[in-house]
Every structure is written in structure tokens, then in C-alpha cells.
Write a protein that holds these residues in place. Structure first.
Motif, PDB file in Angstrom:
ATOM      1  N   GLU A   1      17.446 -10.644  45.809  1.00 26.81           N
ATOM      2  CA  GLU A   1      17.224  -9.311  46.387  1.00 26.81           C
ATOM      3  C   GLU A   1      17.894  -9.191  47.750  1.00 26.81           C
TER       4      GLU A   1
ATOM      5  N   GLN B   1      15.227  -5.009  39.105  1.00 29.30           N
ATOM      6  CA  GLN B   1      13.870  -4.485  39.258  1.00 29.30           C
ATOM      7  C   GLN B   1      13.225  -4.952  40.561  1.00 29.30           C
ATOM      8  N   THR B   2      13.538  -6.172  40.967  1.00 31.31           N
ATOM      9  CA  THR B   2      13.049  -6.648  42.266  1.00 31.31           C
ATOM     10  C   THR B   2      13.637  -5.805  43.385  1.00 31.31           C
TER      11      THR B   2
ATOM     12  N   SER C   1      12.272  -2.198  43.661  1.00 35.55           N
ATOM     13  CA  SER C   1      10.873  -2.166  44.084  1.00 35.55           C
ATOM     14  C   SER C   1      10.745  -1.945  45.583  1.00 35.55           C
ATOM     15  N   SER C   2      11.820  -2.238  46.334  1.00 38.29           N
ATOM     16  CA  SER C   2      11.768  -2.124  47.793  1.00 38.29           C
ATOM     17  C   SER C   2      12.923  -1.333  48.398  1.00 38.29           C
TER      18      SER C   2
ATOM     19  N   PHE D   1       6.482  -6.673  36.994  1.00 37.54           N
ATOM     20  CA  PHE D   1       6.790  -5.591  37.927  1.00 37.54           C
ATOM     21  C   PHE D   1       5.823  -4.430  37.699  1.00 37.54           C
TER      22      PHE D   1
ATOM     23  N   PHE E   1       6.290  -1.333  39.611  1.00 37.32           N
ATOM     24  CA  PHE E   1       6.834  -0.105  40.177  1.00 37.32           C
ATOM     25  C   PHE E   1       6.738   1.032  39.148  1.00 37.32           C
ATOM     26  N   GLU E   2       6.575   2.239  39.667  1.00 33.35           N
ATOM     27  CA  GLU E   2       6.556   3.419  38.813  1.00 33.35           C
ATOM     28  C   GLU E   2       7.963   3.986  38.719  1.00 33.35           C
TER      29      GLU E   2
ATOM     30  N   CYS F   1      15.530   6.336  35.066  1.00 35.74           N
ATOM     31  CA  CYS F   1      15.532   4.951  34.597  1.00 35.74           C
ATOM     32  C   CYS F   1      15.786   4.956  33.096  1.00 35.74           C
TER      33      CYS F   1
END
Length: 235
Positions: free
Chosen positions: A110, A139-140, A143-144, A174, A176-177, A182
Motif C-alpha cells: 500500500e 483493496q488495501t 480502503s485508505s 476487507f 470497505f463499502e 466498483c
């Protein structure tokens, strides 16, 4: 006509090769994959013959020294979309030698990915495209960090399903929404397992793109389907 153009991608591509940090980068090119452990990156800019110039870049994430399948066909996709007017950044992340846990491994990937995207100094958040194990990295990252969209190609159904050769310790799923565009692209043979086990596949807000087989994933059928998805997003 499309098939002939698709087969000639390698000959017509004109990548602009740079290193994110100037020193120590592995310079990739569209005709050769490297098995070096150094992080490398290839920036493809649209040629003058492109029908348009798209402001939102596509970032193709792989980590071939960690999961060789993550880079399969990435150069073909990036080359095609550069010809169509997209700025395409291919980042092949190096596997760290000191990550003893799966979370530490993802944190390293990341950080590397964020640094390379930041050095590109683009005004628009990119669309992140990844395949196989690299979908965990993507995805990591999202997420941020901001992203205009996320395309996961043949992702593992879950983190728990990833072999220990890639993830040495359990990695939390994971959460996250998917509140941004996506999509998941897969071959027909992968669909049933994703439908049964994948949290994102079960999310009605995630687009599902199914093609005939693995060759079609990064072949003509996959290229067309991805471009249609991007067009629907207004990118």
C-alpha cells in the motif's frame, strides 16, 4: 478490424518510461516482463492518433515477484487503453524481504503504491485495475486512499481462500463499502465460486463482468467489456 488492431498493440504502443523515484527503479517495457525484485513502473501516454485524451488515469497494479499471475496480460490492457486516449500507469511492486505477517505485507504494498501514484502528480483520482493476488493490494489501497473506480480481475473469493504461499498469516477480510464505482471481471469458470464466497460479488452495487474463459479476460472480449464499463462511468 478490432482483432487486427488488438494483435498489433505491442508494435504500436509508445510508452513513456520513467521511474517514480529516479533511482533504483526497474524500467518495464511492453515486450518484456522482468523477474527482478525491484519495483518498476511504466507510464503510457496517449499518442497523437488517439481519438481523445481522458483526464482520469488508469493505474494497473501488479506484484509479479509475489504473485506472477497478477501481471498476466496487464501490458496488453494498458497498451490498448493508451491507444484509446487513457494515461496508463503500470506499477509492478516489489515483494519486501522483511514482512513476517500478511498485514505487514499489505501495508508495504500500500505504501509503495501510494508513493508512486502521488509522484505522478495527477489532479484526478485514478481508476485502480488489478488481477489475481494484486486485487488484495488494490483493496488495501482504496480502503485508505481515494479512487475514481476499482476493477478487480479474477480476485480470490476471500482472503481466507488465498494460499499460504502468498499470505503467510491470516489476513482480515476487507470491510470497505463500495460507495464508488466498483466491478469484478472474471471468466465463467470462476463465477460460481465468487457468487458463493465473495462479499463484493454479493454486493448489488458492484458491477459483474463475466467473459467466456481466461483467455478472454485480457483478450478482445475483456477489453471491450472494460471499456464499456468505463464509458458507463463517464470516464
Amino acid at each position: 478490424m478490432f482483432s487486427q488492431a488488438f494483435r498489433s498493440l505491442g508494435a504500436r504502443a509508445r510508452p513513456h518510461v520513467v521511474s517514480a523515484f529516479g533511482l533504483g527503479g526497474l524500467f518495464l517495457n511492453p515486450s518484456r516482463h522482468s523477474n527482478s525484485s525491484a519495483t518498476g513502473y511504466l507510464l503510457r501516454t496517449p499518442p497523437p492518433s488517439a481519438p481523445r485524451e481522458v483526464p482520469t488515469p488508469l493505474v494497473f497494479v501488479s506484484a509479479s515477484s509475489w504473485d506472477a499471475s497478477s501481471r498476466k496480460g496487464v501490458d496488453v490492457l494498458a497498451s490498448w487503453y493508451a491507444q484509446r486516449g487513457y494515461t496508463c500507469l503500470e506499477i509492478d511492486l516489489a515483494k519486501p524481504s522483511d514482512a513476517s505477517t500478511s498485514q505487514a505485507l499489505m501495508n508495504h504494498f500500500e505504501s509503495e503504491l501510494a508513493s508512486h501514484i502521488r509522484m505522478l502528480a495527477i489532479p484526478f483520482a485514478p481508476v485502480i485495475i488489478s488481477r489475481a493476488g494484486a486485487t488484495l493490494i488494490a483493496q488495501t489501497y482504496i480502503s485508505s486512499h481515494p479512487a475514481t473506480g476499482l476493477l478487480l480481475i479474477s480476485p480470490p473469493p476471500s482472503n481466507a481462500s488465498v494460499p499460504q504461499s502468498l499470505l503467510p498469516t491470516p489476513l482480515e477480510e476487507f470491510i470497505f463499502e463500495a460507495r464508488f464505482p466498483c466491478a469484478i471481471l472474471c471468466a465463467e469458470a470462476e463465477q460460481s465460486r465468487l457468487a458463493a464466497e465473495s462479499r463484493l460479488w454479493k454486493d448489488p452495487g458492484v458491477d459483474k463482468i463475466v467473459v467466456q474463459d481466461e483467455d478472454a479476460v485480457v483478450g478482445q472480449q475483456g477489453v471491450v467489456q472494460i471499456e464499456q464499463w468505463l464509458d458507463e462511468l463517464g470516464i
